[in-house]
Design an enzyme around this catalytic site. Sequence first.
Site, short mmCIF file in Angstrom:
data_model
loop_
_atom_site.label_atom_id
_atom_site.label_comp_id
_atom_site.label_asym_id
_atom_site.label_seq_id
_atom_site.Cartn_x
_atom_site.Cartn_y
_atom_site.Cartn_z
N PRO A 89 0.81 -1.22 0.00
CG PRO A 89 -0.40 -1.31 2.01
CD PRO A 89 0.54 -2.10 1.14
CD GLU A 116 0.77 -4.68 10.94
OE1 GLU A 116 0.72 -3.49 10.59
OE2 GLU A 116 -0.25 -5.39 11.08
NE ARG A 154 -8.33 -6.99 -20.48
CZ ARG A 154 -8.62 -6.10 -21.39
NH1 ARG A 154 -7.85 -5.04 -21.55
NH2 ARG A 154 -9.67 -6.24 -22.15
CG ASP A 169 -10.32 -2.41 -22.97
OD1 ASP A 169 -11.36 -2.71 -23.59
OD2 ASP A 169 -9.56 -3.24 -22.46
CL1 6GU Z 1 -0.34 -3.85 -3.16
N1 6GU Z 1 -1.12 -4.48 -0.73
C1 6GU Z 1 -1.93 -4.36 0.34
N2 6GU Z 1 -1.73 -5.12 1.40
N3 6GU Z 1 -2.94 -3.49 0.39
C2 6GU Z 1 -3.13 -2.74 -0.69
C3 6GU Z 1 -2.35 -2.83 -1.85
C4 6GU Z 1 -1.32 -3.72 -1.82
N4 6GU Z 1 -2.77 -1.94 -2.76
C5 6GU Z 1 -3.82 -1.35 -2.18
N5 6GU Z 1 -4.03 -1.81 -0.94
#
Ligand code: 6GU
Length: 240
Positions: A89, A116, A154, A169
């Site tokens: 994230p 984590e 794709r 698309d």
């Molecule tokens: Cl790549 N990993 C995690 N754990 N949560 C996320 C993500 C990735 N992308 C958005 N949320």
Amino acid sequence: MRFDVLTLFPEIFSGYMTQSLLKLAIDRSLVELNLHNIRDWSRDKHHSVDDRPFGGGPGMVISAEPTVEAVEAVQATDSEPGHLVMLTPQGRKLDQPLVEQLAQHKRLLLLCGRYEGFDQRVSDILKPDEVSIGDFVLNGGEVAAMTVIDAVIRLVPGVLGDEDSSRFDSFSHGDRLLEHAQYTRPREYRGLEVPEVLLSGDHQQIARWRQENSIQRTSQRRADLLPEKNKGKNDEPRNS
Ligand code: 6GU
């Protein structure tokens, strides 16, 4: 196109790998997808891959040693080490231009985190391209890795039956419009009729209707995507 996925939960991918488009691409040798369990590189007798965070706090951190060794071993299985992507994230947000960039590589290594996240030294040593799929929290990087694979394959020549269908698309032209509405039989369902123009056989009129429908939908749903010139055009209450 070769993918190597490094994960603590390779079994998450099994259903996806037997799914039609990916399975077809693998069967036709257009795509190769290898799964690797990071736990296989754990050296201790309990095969542990994680530990409590220094400084305290909730959860577990994936250890640097098995992760770095797993990545290096997998890189070495091919003359081309590949482009290393870490799904996290904290990464840069995936969008179609990034998908197109990733699709340029002949080989992608996808490193999936859990808990984590990884010990910071994994990133410090391996310098992965850190990628997130959006501003929300998943339980791990596996679903994000599948998202990357799904979007990238794709663009691999020959994977889509109809060579044109990825070019048309949303987001793959420069203009970033949402797709126009689509209809199939029957012509009338519960009193709702297919727009007359689509039945007309007039390809020029159909193309014009679709272009306008795309702009209208984009301005109603995703005005942030529109170039200034189209903003507000056909800005009526949302009905399509
Ligand atoms: Cl790549 N990993 C995690 N754990 N949560 C996320 C993500 C990735 N992308 C958005 N949320």
